[in-house]
Design an enzyme around this catalytic site. Structure first.
Site, PDB file in Angstrom:
ATOM      1  N   GLU A  10      -9.642   2.864  -5.530  1.00 31.17           N
ATOM      2  CA  GLU A  10      -9.264   4.229  -5.186  1.00 31.17           C
ATOM      3  C   GLU A  10      -8.049   4.741  -5.967  1.00 31.17           C
ATOM      4  OE1 GLU A  10     -10.964   4.334  -0.642  1.00 31.17           O
ATOM      5  OE2 GLU A  10      -8.939   3.561  -0.887  1.00 31.17           O
ATOM      6  N   ASP A  34       0.862  -1.180   0.000  1.00 31.02           N
ATOM      7  CA  ASP A  34       0.000   0.000   0.000  1.00 31.02           C
ATOM      8  C   ASP A  34       0.903   1.236   0.000  1.00 31.02           C
ATOM      9  OD1 ASP A  34      -2.348   1.752   0.373  1.00 31.02           O
ATOM     10  OD2 ASP A  34      -3.344  -0.109   0.937  1.00 31.02           O
ATOM     11  N   HIS A  82      -2.783   3.491  -4.657  1.00 35.36           N
ATOM     12  CA  HIS A  82      -2.177   3.017  -3.398  1.00 35.36           C
ATOM     13  C   HIS A  82      -0.738   2.524  -3.604  1.00 35.36           C
ATOM     14  CE1 HIS A  82      -5.617   3.409  -0.684  1.00 35.36           C
ATOM     15  NE2 HIS A  82      -6.395   2.918  -1.624  1.00 35.36           N
TER      16      HIS A  82
HETATM   17  C1  TNX Z   1     -11.027   1.868   1.931  1.00 38.34           C
HETATM   18  S1  TNX Z   1     -11.729  -0.895   0.886  1.00 38.34           S
HETATM   19  C2  TNX Z   1      -9.898   1.274   1.410  1.00 38.34           C
HETATM   20  C3  TNX Z   1      -8.685   1.146   2.232  1.00 38.34           C
HETATM   21  C4  TNX Z   1      -8.836   1.816   3.583  1.00 38.34           C
HETATM   22  C5  TNX Z   1     -10.211   1.536   4.129  1.00 38.34           C
HETATM   23  C6  TNX Z   1     -10.450   2.057   5.515  1.00 38.34           C
HETATM   24  C7  TNX Z   1     -10.675  -0.417  -0.104  1.00 38.34           C
HETATM   25  C8  TNX Z   1     -10.637  -1.195  -1.308  1.00 38.34           C
HETATM   26  N1  TNX Z   1      -9.881   0.644   0.178  1.00 38.34           N
HETATM   27  O1  TNX Z   1      -7.559   1.630   1.542  1.00 38.34           O
HETATM   28  O2  TNX Z   1      -7.839   1.335   4.434  1.00 38.34           O
HETATM   29  O3  TNX Z   1     -11.182   2.081   3.256  1.00 38.34           O
HETATM   30  O4  TNX Z   1     -11.647   1.568   6.054  1.00 38.34           O
END
Ligand code: TNX
Length: 563
Positions: free
Chosen positions: A358, A220, A294
């Protein structure tokens, strides 16, 4: 085999009906203290407390007395069954104070007799307890292992936590098999690192609940955590950050960085140890390398893979960041292929998780290479570019005999025909995937985010990322909600996610997982048997199992009715 026979010997249509009869029959027998039976009510009750709830339970006369002379016998003497028996013997120690001896060979009295029965489903088992002996038959060693997990819940110290010189186990028969093939738990070791022994403890917690898949989030923005020999900077640079954000607990506001270097990664040997520890317990480990977003840790190591020239820093705070892998640069794909080549040697799993969540598009919008790629490939926009990125990796994985899972963002801009979607932003990802004929795994952040608070009263809990998901809320997950009957075959199972931005120790991990994991397991394993009141009653016993095994857990559900 009559009504006590194994469900798989009956026609599937009959199966459910008869199992339900058995189940309700037992409930009646137990709660009404059936006058035709001289059974003590407690006998059936104890079997009814097994969690996740078995498909059918039938109480019988008498009890088996487990004592230090009791043997565990593995029929056929296969190495796998012997190893399974040995693992059970060792797992039973902390709760019983006894290390039972394991023997290969024929079943006997005063024994727990283990055997494989090809007439049963792979993960199915039949546990039969009589005053003379206990027999566990499984469709495979995995089935036997699950039968042993049920048995484990019936062998506990006394109320004061003191070991007994012998343990009484009520007679009866349990026939059982899982509702879903995929029963997963995600563990983020990128935001905070956990040692291999701690990951093994995580697996111990999983197997007690008959879970079978560990989704291991290995990279990450805040850290790259797996050794890759052909790309040494990924760990030399990418596994270390120079500090971590600090939140003031009183005001719950971000007040700066601690400036304490933080890092860690697994050597290949350590990865192999965890993968084989899991495999011996019938847990598949699915690694995740999260791309193209990420990725600040990888970019800090190889800045030429970003759309700007950097420099980049391994991230010290949490969130979603604009700098991502450049999708117009073939070098990004070469790096990922190098990583995956080594990863496939370490992980035999059918599936590899490639993230896909994301990924902001701002850098790609301004990047000449990304724009050139959009043009060359005739893509509609940056969402099309993300889809191109994921499908190019999926193609490579397919050519190398593996399948790809991605977070539900892989639906945006076009989904390949074969990818499996992990639906995290509610249930919509699963619905869309099923409509397209793609498989999915449900992990909606409304029910499955175990990094959220577990009580509405935050003052009673350690600082957490936010949200509120109680045990009862987890229990309420219905993976088929809104999914038309004909699409249900695409729902492969359910999973909890544990993101560790604010979780630094394995005790805190256990606290966040338990008892919510038990509630999730009732959907994963016992979908057709769910009943919250029965579950709550069973949890009074399960909590003793947690205590006996030294697991930390949240107590809300035991203290406050309705939570
Ligand atoms: C969303 S769920 C994210 C993570 C974060 C999390 C915190 C997802 C695919 N991505 O990067 O850690 O929310 O709840």
């Amino acid at each position: 085999m009559g009504i006590r026979g194994c469900p798989n010997l009956m026609l599937p249509a009959m199966k459910k009906k008869i199992n339900m009869l058995l189940l309700y029959g037992t409930v009646l027998l137990v709660t009404a203290g059936c006058s035709t039976s001289s059974l003590p009510p407690a006998a059936g009750e104890k079997l009814m407390q097994i969690i996740p709830a078995p498909v059918s339970v039938q109480a019988a006369q008498g009890e088996f007395i487990l004592k230090p002379s009791t043997r565990i016998r593995a029929a056929g003497g296969s190495d796998e069954l012997l190893r399974t028996a040995q693992i059970f013997a060792e797992d039973l120690m902390p709760a019983s104070g006894m290390l039972l001896k394991v023997r290969a060979g024929a079943p006997g009295n005063n024994s727990i007799n283990l055997s494989e029965d090809p007439a049963l489903g792979i993960e199915e088992y039949v546990l039969e307890i009589t005053p003379r002996r206990i027999d566990i038959k499984g469709g495979s060693a995995a089935g036997v292992f699950y039968g042993l997990q049920s048995l484990r819940q019936l062998i506990l110290p006394d109320e004061a936590g003191t070991f007994q010189s012998a343990y009484s186990i009520p007679a009866g028969t349990v026939c059982d098999h899982p509702a879903f093939a995929y029963r997963g738990n995600h563990f983020d070791i990128a935001r905070h690192f956990f040692f291999p022994e701690e990951v093994m403890k995580f697996i111990d917690m999983m197997v007690l609940h008959k879970q079978n898949t560990l989704h291991w989030h290995l990279s990450d923005d805040q850290g790259w955590r797996v050794e890759i020999e052909s790309r040494p900077l990924l760990t030399e640079v990418g596994s270390q950050r120079s500090g971590t954000l600090v939140v003031e607990e009183d005001t719950r506001r971000w007040v700066g960085y601690d400036d304490v270097p933080y890092g860690g990664f697994y050597t290949k040997g350590q990865i192999r140890d965890v993968v084989s520890y899991a495999a011996e317990r019938f847990v598949t480990v699915i690694p995740e390398i999260d791309v193209p977003g990420h990725n600040l840790a990888a970019l800090a190591a190889y800045p030429e893979l970003g759309c700007t020239s950097g420099p980049y820093e391994v991230c010290k705070l949490w969130g979603v960041f604009e700098d991502v892998l450049c999708a117009g640069n073939d070098e990004s794909f070469r790096m990922l292929e190098d990583v995956l080549t080594e990863l496939l040697e370490l992980f035999p799993s059918e599936y590899i998780h490639m993230g896909g969540d994301e990924c902001p598009k701002t850098r790609w919008e301004a990047c000449p290479k990304c724009q050139a790629r959009i043009k060359e490939e005739g893509l509609a926009d940056e969402y099309g570019l993300q889809s191109y990125f994921m499908q190019r990796i999926e193609k490579w994985l397919t050519e190398h005999g593996r399948k790809m899972i991605g977070w539900d963002e892989i639906l945006e801009g076009g989904l390949s025909e074969t990818a499996t979607v992990m639906s995290w932003r509610g249930m919509s990802g699963a619905k869309a995937a099923a409509a397209a004929g793609n498989s999915s795994i449900l992990t909606p952040n409304s029910h499955c985010y175990f990094d959220y608070y577990q009580s509405p009263d935050r003052s009673t809990e350690p600082y957490s990322i936010g949200g509120n998901i109680t045990v009862e809320k987890v229990y309420g997950l219905d993976p088929y909600e809104g999914i038309p009957e004909e699409h249900r075959k695409y729902i492969r199972g359910v999973q909890s996610n544990l993101w560790t931005e604010y979780i630094k120790t394995i005790e805190h991990v256990q606290y966040m997982m338990l008892p919510r994991l038990a509630a999730l397991a009732e959907t994963a394993w016992s979908y057709g048997q769910k009943d919250y009141q029965r579950f709550r009653a069973g949890m009074e016993n399960m909590r003793k199992v947690y205590d006996a095994n030294g697991f930390v857990y949240a107590e809300h559900m035991f203290l406050e009715p309705g939570i």
